[in-house]
Scaffold this active site. Structure first.
Site, mmCIF file in Angstrom:
data_model
loop_
_atom_site.group_PDB
_atom_site.id
_atom_site.type_symbol
_atom_site.label_atom_id
_atom_site.label_comp_id
_atom_site.label_asym_id
_atom_site.label_seq_id
_atom_site.Cartn_x
_atom_site.Cartn_y
_atom_site.Cartn_z
ATOM 1 N N TRP A 145 0.582 -1.047 0.303
ATOM 2 C CA TRP A 145 0.146 -0.500 0.490
ATOM 3 C C TRP A 145 1.128 1.504 0.267
ATOM 4 C CZ3 TRP A 145 -2.410 2.487 5.161
ATOM 5 C CH2 TRP A 145 -2.934 3.488 4.327
ATOM 6 N N ASP A 226 -1.080 -5.205 9.390
ATOM 7 C CA ASP A 226 -2.321 -4.355 9.033
ATOM 8 C C ASP A 226 -3.399 -5.151 8.477
ATOM 9 O OD1 ASP A 226 -2.972 -2.233 8.053
ATOM 10 O OD2 ASP A 226 -2.336 -1.589 6.616
ATOM 11 N N ALA A 228 -7.044 -5.036 7.387
ATOM 12 C CA ALA A 228 -7.245 -3.884 6.657
ATOM 13 C C ALA A 228 -8.544 -4.045 5.822
ATOM 14 C CB ALA A 228 -6.665 -3.301 5.880
ATOM 15 N N LYS A 261 -13.610 -1.040 5.824
ATOM 16 C CA LYS A 261 -13.792 -2.228 3.985
ATOM 17 C C LYS A 261 -14.770 -3.058 4.561
ATOM 18 C CE LYS A 261 -10.407 -0.280 3.072
ATOM 19 N NZ LYS A 261 -8.902 0.502 3.780
#
Length: 408
Positions: A145, A226, A228, A261
């Protein structure tokens, strides 16, 4: 009494204006891509750039469970007073039960705090690391990312990239990853995507995850996970299993979590950071620092999105409806992956990848041609948002993409 205001003296000519020393920053390429897409009037254009879930109509809907939770909050909420620096402790607790399980959530070495989205969690963790071990190097796989490296650099930490993705196979290059990380020192930090890798979609197998856990443990490296896209890969339990294995094996670790999300709360910025210390005493120390850092960065986190998540997770009917909606979202994404994989040999790896993103084997020139000739919008890297496709558009997309794909 009369107060005379003395006029400011102009700055000497050689000093310049306050902001003259700033350098021009590059424009965000995805924002530019969105502007180009909006200006395109072709009815069959495709937006595969922005990383949000889309349904078959191309919309990013509000989840039923979210709407229902908002209605309940509207009826019951009787104040907009500040939450406090830590945010809503019930939100953090019930989210921890979902992500980590009640037993792990009760670990006295673990402390958690609400943050403005997953980005806020990453930045808060970066600031904590900068204060605790300023000489640590943060290792990040490439590609990743685009915001990962800037977040840690802005906190004053040194960042080094390690190899992660083999474009020739469209898969993880674990040997290269571990070879590069052999240069890491004890106490260095390794950023790991918990599931649904952005931008490649590749997934470490269970055996590969076990090797990564053992490597970090043997070398004394600190994992910073992470997470996400929890629930959008193989399911809520499967997606978090590698993270739980890391926490079980490692004395110290960090976990940044985003609800943007999997709850569809993009603009409400809902996240959390959990830090696992070596002892219960270190967890208490860490918590004090997290509070002080959060106070200086955003003071109090926003409440609305976190209150929605708390409402959903504490009410069984809403929770089951949310899980069903998440299952539908995951099924759509994985169904699109399977359809793409079946239409061209070069796209076959997409079928075994997971999450919203895939990295196509195309060049920036190919991307530009697809945009100009066919109204297909994607990042110059070839990263596409799988959920931006529609079932009815897949055949056309692959046909127009085909001339640029390698022959296998």
């Amino acid at each position: 009494m009369t107060i005379l205001l003395m006029p400011r003296k102009p700055a000497p000519a050689d000093e310049g204006a306050l902001f003259d020393g700033l350098t021009r920053q590059p424009a965000d390429p995805l924002l530019g891509l969105t502007a180009l897409f909006e200006a395109d009037r072709r009815p069959d254009r495709l937006d595969l750039g922005v990383g949000v879930f889309r349904d078959e109509q191309g919309a990013t809907p509000i989840m039923r469970s979210v709407k229902a939770a908002e209605g309940r909050l509207l009826e019951r909420q009787d104040t907009k007073a500040y939450l406090g620096t830590e945010g809503d402790p019930l939100f953090v607790r019930y989210l921890a039960d979902l992500v980590l399980g009640p037993e792990r959530a009760d670990d006295p070495r673990l402390t958690g705090i609400q943050t403005p989205g997953g980005t806020g969690a990453l930045r808060l963790g970066a600031e904590l690391l900068a204060g605790a071990r300023p000489d640590a190097t943060v290792w990040i796989g490439t590609p990743t990312w685009p915001n990962h490296a800037p977040i840690f650099r802005q906190a004053g930490l040194s960042v080094r990239m390690h190899r992660f993705f083999d474009p020739s196979r469209s898969d993880v290059d674990l040997d290269a990853m571990l070879a590069d990380l052999a240069n890491a020192r004890p106490g260095d930090v390794v950023v790991l995507h918990g599931c649904c890798h952005n931008p490649t979609g590749v997934t470490l197998t269970a055996a590969q995850w076990a090797l990564v856990v053992r490597f970090c443990s043997t070398r004394g490296l600190v994992p910073f996970v992470d997470l996400a896209y929890h629930g959008l890969g193989d399911g809520l339990e499967a997606d978090v299993a590698p993270t739980l294995a890391l926490l079980e094996a490692m004395p110290e670790a960090l976990l940044a979590y985003s609800c943007d999300k999997n709850f569809g709360l993009y603009r409400d910025r809902v996240g959390a950071l959990w830090v696992q210390g070596a002892t219960p005493g270190s967890a208490t120390l860490v918590r004090g620092h997290l509070q002080a850092l959060a106070r200086s960065m955003w003071s109090m986190p926003p409440d609305h999105g976190a209150a929605i998540v708390r409402e959903i997770l504490t009410e069984s009917v809403l929770k089951e409806d949310w899980k069903a909606e998440l299952e539908t979202m995951r099924g759509r994404i994985n169904g699109l992956r399977a359809a793409l994989a079946a239409l061209h040999p070069a796209l076959a790896p997409i079928g075994r990848q997971r999450g919203m993103f895939a990295l196509l084997p195309v060049t920036p020139a190919n991307v530009a041609a697809l945009r100009v000739d066919h109204g297909i919008y994607m990042a110059d890297s070839g990263r596409i948002n799988i959920a931006g496709l529609r079932t009815a558009s897949i055949d056309r997309f692959v046909k127009q993409l085909g001339p640029f794909l390698p022959a296998l």
